[in-house]
Design an enzyme around this catalytic site. Structure first.
Site, PDB file in Angstrom:
ATOM      1  N   HIS A  85      77.538  19.582   2.936  1.00  0.00           N
ATOM      2  CA  HIS A  85      76.351  20.204   2.342  1.00  0.00           C
ATOM      3  C   HIS A  85      75.102  19.672   3.054  1.00  0.00           C
ATOM      4  CE1 HIS A  85      73.267  20.830  -0.786  1.00  0.00           C
ATOM      5  NE2 HIS A  85      74.042  21.792  -1.238  1.00  0.00           N
TER       6      HIS A  85
ATOM      7  N   ASP B 279      80.269  11.914  -1.097  1.00  0.00           N
ATOM      8  CA  ASP B 279      79.474  12.934  -1.788  1.00  0.00           C
ATOM      9  C   ASP B 279      80.408  13.552  -2.830  1.00  0.00           C
ATOM     10  OD1 ASP B 279      78.357  15.264  -2.668  1.00  0.00           O
ATOM     11  OD2 ASP B 279      77.999  16.134  -0.690  1.00  0.00           O
TER      12      ASP B 279
ATOM     13  N   GLN C 279      81.101  17.949  -5.803  1.00  0.00           N
ATOM     14  CA  GLN C 279      82.112  18.943  -6.188  1.00  0.00           C
ATOM     15  C   GLN C 279      83.403  18.291  -6.660  1.00  0.00           C
ATOM     16  OE1 GLN C 279      81.232  21.992  -6.343  1.00  0.00           O
ATOM     17  NE2 GLN C 279      79.393  21.991  -5.082  1.00  0.00           N
TER      18      GLN C 279
ATOM     19  N   LYS D 252      76.499  19.828 -12.533  1.00  0.00           N
ATOM     20  CA  LYS D 252      77.710  20.533 -12.107  1.00  0.00           C
ATOM     21  C   LYS D 252      78.910  20.187 -12.975  1.00  0.00           C
ATOM     22  CE  LYS D 252      76.347  20.629  -7.205  1.00  0.00           C
ATOM     23  NZ  LYS D 252      75.907  21.994  -6.935  1.00  0.00           N
TER      24      LYS D 252
ATOM     25  N   CYS E 281      74.777  26.498   1.618  1.00  0.00           N
ATOM     26  CA  CYS E 281      74.113  25.260   2.072  1.00  0.00           C
ATOM     27  C   CYS E 281      74.931  24.493   3.099  1.00  0.00           C
ATOM     28  CB  CYS E 281      73.751  24.337   0.916  1.00  0.00           C
ATOM     29  SG  CYS E 281      72.493  25.012  -0.158  1.00  0.00           S
TER      30      CYS E 281
END
Lengths: 398, 140
Positions: A112, A189, A192, A215, A353
């Site tokens: 991302h 990261d 997700q 999220k 993104c």
């Protein structure tokens, strides 16, 4: 499952854009309304009951987050505005000082923007090199490919646990093991990943982790920066101000507070953090393993239904997460999204993104379905029915 | 123009756009894109003094943006900068839902209903924004 908890799902809407943000259950909304209505004081400031209650609730969230990701210390949990801020803090507050010209950071082309641009800036500023772990034919990261690009100059591996276009689940534990054998830091990261499966920072042995509340059924504007305590001690606060200092008299006499407060200057998103605490309790009740298994089954169901459709080109047939990316033959992705929107089906079109991914996949723009535990088999049936009729898509896409 | 006629014009110009991926050596290039979506079009303009002699384009965009580019190119070739700016002004009036000069816009009237679709208005306007920028640059 648990659809009755989400006010929006009482409407005729099918929400398949969960990688962008998730829906909010009523208990989380109520928790924030309760703060604003009944104890809207500042945290860490007052000597009165209302403020004490704020402190309690705010710090309880830290405790909940610590247990949720299985961190060792409360000081390792820093509240930020989201994954983007967390990643920027790690890069500029920790690695900018540490890295020297020609040191190498490894990322992938499917990261991302928030895990690419801070590194690009550091490359421009300090002359570090941004290199890429090659992706295999399925656009996965493999340990063999990682081994090929590690050099004595490699200092950091910064990658997503699950990428937001391909949806592949990376072998983070193995990556950390290999990295640490070579004195390389690992930044995960988790934007997700954390919302969709159990993430145990101690078991994975990541050095830093970033993720967002919104999220995972939580409020917007709240995120987490996790770092091993001994590393966070060296993270330069990006913002100075109230709440984070102990005393100051002159430029040479500035005394900052200990972790985690030192990295949380100013009045934070108190309502959001308190709401996030409720979010974690909510997810714990359902169970992260249950969520992951359900999404995996749901994904498989969707893939099996889409595969026979000749006009649908699925980019990531093999991934294990709830992200399915595809194109409809000769129809621009945004036109597909527009068509589905006519039937109250929310999907995302674009490059999501991940702008440098096109160099690997060879496709600029796609339609993305991203699932969460409140999606149903029936919703998938409705989607597939809408996508089955190619002529209807072309007729109704404008 | 009926909805069916509008639809046919849009689809015809989308499926067989005018002057897409044509040679453009020596033409002035301008890029136009929507920040809120993924439409991304390059326009190439050939001027003869103050007159637009030719326009070609390439890039990726949705059906509305591509068709709007195609129709715009057909309608602007041969116009002076002043005439082109007048055309663009009328187009914006149409997509804003205001009264506009139908004779001037010709086929482009197919987007008359787009003022009611907020998400797609920017797609229809995209090529116009690009050519407007290029004309103003040319006039400097």
């Amino acid at each position: 499952m648990n659809r009755e908890d989400f006010p929006l799902l009482k409407e005729e809407i099918i929400y398949f854009d969960n990688s962008a943000t998730s829906l909010k259950p009523k208990c989380v909304i109520d928790k924030m309304v309760d703060y604003y209505t009944n104890y809207p004081a500042n945290a860490h400031r007052g000597d009165y009951d209302l403020s004490y209650k704020v402190d309690q609730e705010y710090e309880e969230t830290r405790e909940l987050v610590k247990d949720f990701i299985h961190a060792r210390f409360l000081e390792e949990i820093i509240f930020t505005s989201g994954t983007t801020e967390s990643l920027n803090m790690i890069v500029t507050g920790f690695f900018e000082e540490l890295l020297e010209a020609n040191d190498e950071v490894l990322i992938t082309t499917s990261e991302h923007a928030s895990n690419v641009l801070p590194w690009f800036r550091l490359a421009n500023k300090k002359g570090i090199k941004v290199n890429y772990i090659p992706l295999d034919n399925n656009y996965y990261v493999t340990i063999d490919n990682l081994k090929k690009v590690i050099t004595p100059k490699t200092k950091v591996i910064s990658i997503a646990g699950i990428t937001n276009v391909i949806g592949d689940i990376r072998p983070i534990k193995e990556i950390c093991k290999l990295a640490h054998e070579n004195n390389i830091f690992v930044i995960l990261d988790g934007a997700q990943m954390v919302p969709h499966m159990k993430v145990d920072v101690e078991d994975l042995d990541v050095d830093f982790l970033a993720f967002s509340a919104h999220k995972m059924c939580g409020p917007t504007g709240v995120g987490v920066l996790y770092g091993k305590k001994e590393l966070l001690e060296h993270l330069e606060p990006p913002i100075l101000g109230g709440g984070m200092n102990e005393s100051f008299d002159s430029p040479s006499e500035i005394y900052l507070k200990e972790l985690p407060t030192r990295l949380e200057a100013g009045t934070r998103n108190i309502a959001g953090v308190i709401g996030f605490g409720e979010t974690i309790k909510y997810l714990n009740k359902i169970g992260m393993e249950r969520i992951h298994n359900y999404e995996t089954d749901l994904r498989k169901y969707l893939i099996d239904k889409l595969l026979p459709l000749k006009h649908i080109d699925i980019i990531n047939i093999e991934s294990d997460s709830g992200i399915i990316t595809f194109n409809v033959a000769n129809v621009f992705s945004q036109d597909v999204a527009y068509y589905l929107n006519k039937y109250n089906v929310c999907v995302r079109a674009g490059n999501h993104c991940a702008k440098i991914l096109k160099s690997s996949v060879g496709v600029n723009n796609t339609v993305r379905i991203s699932l969460y535990f409140y999606n149903t088999y029936e919703e998938i049936d409705n989607l597939v029915e809408l996508l089955s009729n190619y002529d209807k898509i072309v007729k109704e896409m404008i | 123009m009926t909805n069916e006629e509008s639809r046919d014009i849009i689809m015809n110009n989308y499926l067989e756009p005018y002057h897409r991926n044509m040679p453009h050596d020596g033409y002035e290039k301008t890029n136009t894109r929507n920040v809120s979506c993924i439409d991304n079009i390059n326009l190439y303009i050939k001027w003869k003094d103050d007159t637009i002699e030719d326009i070609t384009f390439d890039g990726e965009a949705c059906a509305i943006s591509i068709s709007s580019t195609s129709i715009m190119i057909k309608n602007l070739i041969g116009k002076t900068s002043k005439e082109a700016l007048e055309y663009i002004k009328e187009f914006y009036k149409m997509t804003d839902g205001e009264p506009f000069n139908k004779d001037l816009l010709k086929d482009a009237c197919c987007y008359e209903e787009i003022s009611k679709q907020k998400g797609r208005k920017v797609c229809a306007n995209l090529p116009l924004k690009g050519i407007e920028k290029a004309i103003l640059e040319h006039l400097k």
